[in-house]
Design a protein around this motif. Structure first.
Motif, PDB file in Angstrom:
ATOM      1  N   GLY A  37      -5.712   4.430   6.917  1.00 31.70           N
ATOM      2  CA  GLY A  37      -5.045   3.598   5.642  1.00 31.70           C
ATOM      3  C   GLY A  37      -3.630   4.158   5.454  1.00 31.70           C
ATOM      4  O   GLY A  37      -2.975   3.264   4.859  1.00 31.70           O
ATOM      5  N   ILE A  38      -3.203   5.287   6.015  1.00 35.55           N
ATOM      6  CA  ILE A  38      -1.914   5.778   5.455  1.00 35.55           C
ATOM      7  C   ILE A  38      -0.869   5.856   6.583  1.00 35.55           C
ATOM      8  O   ILE A  38       0.270   6.112   6.683  1.00 35.55           O
ATOM      9  CB  ILE A  38      -2.094   7.330   4.810  1.00 35.55           C
ATOM     10  CG1 ILE A  38      -2.477   8.282   5.693  1.00 35.55           C
ATOM     11  CG2 ILE A  38      -2.848   7.300   3.289  1.00 35.55           C
ATOM     12  CD1 ILE A  38      -2.388   9.676   5.471  1.00 35.55           C
ATOM     13  N   ASP A  39      -1.509   5.367   7.759  1.00 34.82           N
ATOM     14  CA  ASP A  39      -0.832   5.482   8.967  1.00 34.82           C
ATOM     15  C   ASP A  39       0.085   4.167   9.251  1.00 34.82           C
ATOM     16  O   ASP A  39      -0.369   3.047   9.272  1.00 34.82           O
ATOM     17  CB  ASP A  39      -1.739   5.424  10.177  1.00 34.82           C
ATOM     18  CG  ASP A  39      -0.894   5.448  11.765  1.00 34.82           C
ATOM     19  OD1 ASP A  39       0.294   5.557  11.663  1.00 34.82           O
ATOM     20  OD2 ASP A  39      -1.826   5.236  12.553  1.00 34.82           O
ATOM     21  N   PHE A  65      -2.364   8.898  -0.490  1.00 34.13           N
ATOM     22  CA  PHE A  65      -3.799   9.417  -0.399  1.00 34.13           C
ATOM     23  C   PHE A  65      -4.131  10.165  -1.629  1.00 34.13           C
ATOM     24  O   PHE A  65      -3.261  11.043  -1.995  1.00 34.13           O
ATOM     25  CB  PHE A  65      -4.127   9.981   0.840  1.00 34.13           C
ATOM     26  CG  PHE A  65      -3.383  11.276   1.300  1.00 34.13           C
ATOM     27  CD1 PHE A  65      -4.043  12.508   0.748  1.00 34.13           C
ATOM     28  CD2 PHE A  65      -2.311  11.165   2.161  1.00 34.13           C
ATOM     29  CE1 PHE A  65      -3.519  13.292   0.801  1.00 34.13           C
ATOM     30  CE2 PHE A  65      -1.722  12.546   2.233  1.00 34.13           C
ATOM     31  CZ  PHE A  65      -2.451  13.740   1.788  1.00 34.13           C
ATOM     32  N   TYR A  66      -5.456  10.422  -1.988  1.00 32.13           N
ATOM     33  CA  TYR A  66      -5.901  11.415  -2.956  1.00 32.13           C
ATOM     34  C   TYR A  66      -7.164  11.907  -2.350  1.00 32.13           C
ATOM     35  O   TYR A  66      -7.967  11.228  -2.138  1.00 32.13           O
ATOM     36  CB  TYR A  66      -6.035  10.536  -4.416  1.00 32.13           C
ATOM     37  CG  TYR A  66      -4.658   9.805  -4.851  1.00 32.13           C
ATOM     38  CD1 TYR A  66      -3.925  10.425  -5.795  1.00 32.13           C
ATOM     39  CD2 TYR A  66      -4.430   8.368  -4.453  1.00 32.13           C
ATOM     40  CE1 TYR A  66      -2.806   9.997  -6.124  1.00 32.13           C
ATOM     41  CE2 TYR A  66      -3.244   7.901  -4.760  1.00 32.13           C
ATOM     42  CZ  TYR A  66      -2.409   8.544  -5.760  1.00 32.13           C
ATOM     43  OH  TYR A  66      -1.360   8.151  -5.935  1.00 32.13           O
ATOM     44  N   ARG A 124      -3.967   4.468  -1.661  1.00 32.57           N
ATOM     45  CA  ARG A 124      -3.168   3.438  -2.304  1.00 32.57           C
ATOM     46  C   ARG A 124      -1.847   2.751  -1.442  1.00 32.57           C
ATOM     47  O   ARG A 124      -1.069   3.772  -1.116  1.00 32.57           O
ATOM     48  CB  ARG A 124      -2.735   4.041  -3.824  1.00 32.57           C
ATOM     49  CG  ARG A 124      -1.620   3.011  -4.473  1.00 32.57           C
ATOM     50  CD  ARG A 124      -1.252   3.808  -5.701  1.00 32.57           C
ATOM     51  NE  ARG A 124       0.002   3.054  -6.419  1.00 32.57           N
ATOM     52  CZ  ARG A 124      -0.212   2.422  -7.627  1.00 32.57           C
ATOM     53  NH1 ARG A 124      -1.203   2.482  -8.145  1.00 32.57           N
ATOM     54  NH2 ARG A 124       0.833   1.673  -7.952  1.00 32.57           N
ATOM     55  N   LEU A 125      -1.898   1.620  -1.337  1.00 34.93           N
ATOM     56  CA  LEU A 125      -0.734   1.176  -0.618  1.00 34.93           C
ATOM     57  C   LEU A 125      -0.048  -0.172  -1.235  1.00 34.93           C
ATOM     58  O   LEU A 125      -0.500  -0.891  -1.653  1.00 34.93           O
ATOM     59  CB  LEU A 125      -1.469   0.221   0.778  1.00 34.93           C
ATOM     60  CG  LEU A 125      -0.695  -0.483   1.739  1.00 34.93           C
ATOM     61  CD1 LEU A 125       0.450   0.940   2.635  1.00 34.93           C
ATOM     62  CD2 LEU A 125      -1.175  -1.025   2.854  1.00 34.93           C
ATOM     63  N   TRP A 163      -2.970  15.507  -3.155  1.00 39.47           N
ATOM     64  CA  TRP A 163      -2.510  14.091  -2.785  1.00 39.47           C
ATOM     65  C   TRP A 163      -1.253  14.185  -2.042  1.00 39.47           C
ATOM     66  O   TRP A 163      -0.760  15.204  -1.665  1.00 39.47           O
ATOM     67  CB  TRP A 163      -2.004  13.556  -4.246  1.00 39.47           C
ATOM     68  CG  TRP A 163      -1.024  14.278  -4.767  1.00 39.47           C
ATOM     69  CD1 TRP A 163      -1.236  15.269  -5.980  1.00 39.47           C
ATOM     70  CD2 TRP A 163       0.360  13.953  -4.930  1.00 39.47           C
ATOM     71  NE1 TRP A 163      -0.048  15.769  -6.174  1.00 39.47           N
ATOM     72  CE2 TRP A 163       0.967  15.179  -5.654  1.00 39.47           C
ATOM     73  CE3 TRP A 163       1.075  13.136  -4.068  1.00 39.47           C
ATOM     74  CZ2 TRP A 163       2.301  15.046  -5.890  1.00 39.47           C
ATOM     75  CZ3 TRP A 163       2.458  13.222  -4.231  1.00 39.47           C
ATOM     76  CH2 TRP A 163       3.117  14.250  -4.809  1.00 39.47           C
ATOM     77  N   GLY A 164      -0.842  13.005  -1.438  1.00 41.54           N
ATOM     78  CA  GLY A 164       0.344  12.922  -0.669  1.00 41.54           C
ATOM     79  C   GLY A 164       0.822  11.478  -0.749  1.00 41.54           C
ATOM     80  O   GLY A 164       0.100  10.301  -1.102  1.00 41.54           O
ATOM     81  N   ARG A 165       2.340  11.212  -0.531  1.00 35.21           N
ATOM     82  CA  ARG A 165       2.723   9.888  -0.986  1.00 35.21           C
ATOM     83  C   ARG A 165       3.941   9.877   0.302  1.00 35.21           C
ATOM     84  O   ARG A 165       4.676  10.885   0.509  1.00 35.21           O
ATOM     85  CB  ARG A 165       3.235   9.692  -2.157  1.00 35.21           C
ATOM     86  CG  ARG A 165       4.013   8.302  -2.383  1.00 35.21           C
ATOM     87  CD  ARG A 165       4.715   8.411  -3.679  1.00 35.21           C
ATOM     88  NE  ARG A 165       3.367   8.509  -4.894  1.00 35.21           N
ATOM     89  CZ  ARG A 165       3.352   9.479  -5.675  1.00 35.21           C
ATOM     90  NH1 ARG A 165       4.579  10.556  -5.482  1.00 35.21           N
ATOM     91  NH2 ARG A 165       2.797   9.706  -6.597  1.00 35.21           N
ATOM     92  N   SER A 166       4.320   8.837   0.999  1.00 37.46           N
ATOM     93  CA  SER A 166       5.308   8.627   1.781  1.00 37.46           C
ATOM     94  C   SER A 166       5.933   7.233   1.369  1.00 37.46           C
ATOM     95  O   SER A 166       5.382   6.083   1.123  1.00 37.46           O
ATOM     96  CB  SER A 166       4.928   8.803   3.363  1.00 37.46           C
ATOM     97  OG  SER A 166       4.256   7.393   3.492  1.00 37.46           O
ATOM     98  N   SER A 167       7.085   7.157   1.633  1.00 44.36           N
ATOM     99  CA  SER A 167       8.157   6.032   1.375  1.00 44.36           C
ATOM    100  C   SER A 167       8.706   5.703   2.940  1.00 44.36           C
ATOM    101  O   SER A 167       8.968   6.333   3.827  1.00 44.36           O
ATOM    102  CB  SER A 167       9.276   6.310   0.605  1.00 44.36           C
ATOM    103  OG  SER A 167       8.944   6.899  -0.567  1.00 44.36           O
TER     104      SER A 167
END
Length: 392
Positions: A156-158, A224-225, A232-233, A189-193
């Protein structure tokens, strides 16, 4: 599968006036509402003779009754009435099962599966757009994967896979143009732009094609959490159109994942466009499932020793490191140890009451956990291969 986290057990609308069975982390639970409408979650096993409480009924005592002998369990898992002994008869101290904290948010029932006190629990991920009905239109859907939850979250985060798996989101020849701009991560958690160059929009009776040109730069922010194993996209279609897909991914068991997904959009908010939104989102899930369910190995590798990673994989590495940290903290269920007792012994997830009542002799044993390593957990949490904020 990890304990001490919030997970989604069911949609709120599913639990009405009758008990409902839910399977999470390989264990069975019962959900029921009391007279005030509050949802409660208990282990789905009567410690009298093993009856399934989810096949029972709710009672005037705000309890759930076992269908086998009518024993009534309250919201804390304590037996309040044993019919064969009659009204007012004493109740054995051990006549109780595990009960778990619950919350209802985003149309979902969240259950905390672990024994941590409230002050030490990671929070349920924020999704403020869901309640902002004036500006966002929500639609819900569900998807079941024949795959491990860790693989599902990583998929989901790829962002790199979109050019090959999702024709509506990418071109193969643009794979080297899609870029990770920044990566952030915290304790859970993590987040990417990212910037992508997808095809022209399709759908909504042909109207969407007028709002984004072919290969126009599109900013996408996946997060991701660990609580809920949520993804969350957020997709910024253009300067004024955005959509968000928020999915909580529940491990039913080792090889089955149930995704509770909500998509919100700030455009074309009329209900006539809902069916198209659900159809397109479901199609994306199925495209992903065709890949994820065929991955080898089925489980997420514990190290990178048998894989080759490149710079574009660094956000997935953040997910793996945070997951690894909590395995080293001793939160992972030892499913291998449980297999020897399959069909012979019932296990349960440790609940907060077990920690606050250590003197009680509980009838059910808790699930075995993989032995952790606090030193390794600290090392993974502070190092792990990427800094807190990394620019590409």
């Amino acid at each position: 599968m990890l304990t001490n986290l919030w997970y989604v057990a069911e949609w709120s609308k599913t639990v009405k006036d009758k008990p409902v069975k839910a399977k999470l982390l390989g264990q069975n639970f019962v959900l029921y509402r009391d007279k005030t409408g509050k949802v409660h979650c208990l282990s789905d096993v009567c410690i009298h003779r093993g009856g399934s409480l989810s096949n029972g009924w709710t009672t005037e005592r705000n309890c759930v009754a076992c269908p086998y002998h009518g024993w009534e369990f309250d919201a804390e898992g304590k037996v309040q009435f044993i019919p064969s002994r009659g009204e007012g008869a004493p109740i054995p101290e051990r006549a109780r099962i595990d009960a778990y904290p619950t919350e209802e948010r985003y149309g979902m029932i969240w259950v905390f599966l672990g024994d941590l006190p409230e002050s030490e629990r990671y929070p349920i991920p924020e999704f403020p757009e869901y309640d902002d009905k004036a500006n966002w239109r929500p639609v819900s859907l569900e998807f079941t994967w024949k795959g491990t939850v860790d693989r599902v979250v990583e998929n989901g985060i790829d962002i790199a896979h979109t050019a090959f798996v999702h024709p509506g989101f990418g071109y193969r020849e643009m794979a080297d143009k899609n870029k990770i701009l920044e990566v952030e991560r915290g304790d859970y958690w993590g987040r990417s732009s990212n910037v992508l160059y997808p095809p022209q929009l399709q759908g909504n009776f042909g109207l969407l094609k007028f709002f984004r040109k072919d290969k126009a730069a599109t900013h996408v922010t996946p997060s991701f959490y660990l609580p809920g194993h949520c993804v969350r996209l957020q997709i910024k279609v253009n300067s004024w159109m955005e959509m968000i897909i928020f999915d909580a991914n529940t491990p039913v068991d080792e090889n089955t994942t149930r995704s509770f997904a909500v998509q919100v959009r700030n455009f074309f908010k009329s209900p006539i466009f809902d069916k198209g939104s659900i159809k397109r989102t479901s199609k994306v899930f199925q495209e992903d499932a065709d890949i994820v369910e065929a991955l080898s190995p089925n489980y997420l590798p514990e190290t990178l020793e048998h894989e080759v990673s490149v710079e574009q994989d660094k956000f997935m590495s953040a997910w793996r490191m945070i997951r690894r940290k909590h395995i080293e903290m001793g939160w992972k269920i030892d499913t291998r140890a449980m297999k020897a007792f399959e069909g012979e012994k019932v296990f349960t997830i440790p609940s907060p009451a077990r920690r606050t009542n250590p003197h009680l002799k509980w009838a059910l044993e808790t699930v075995p956990l993989v032995e952790g390593n606090s030193a390794s957990a600290a090392e993974v949490g502070t190092q792990g291969g990427i800094p807190q904020v990394e620019s590409a």
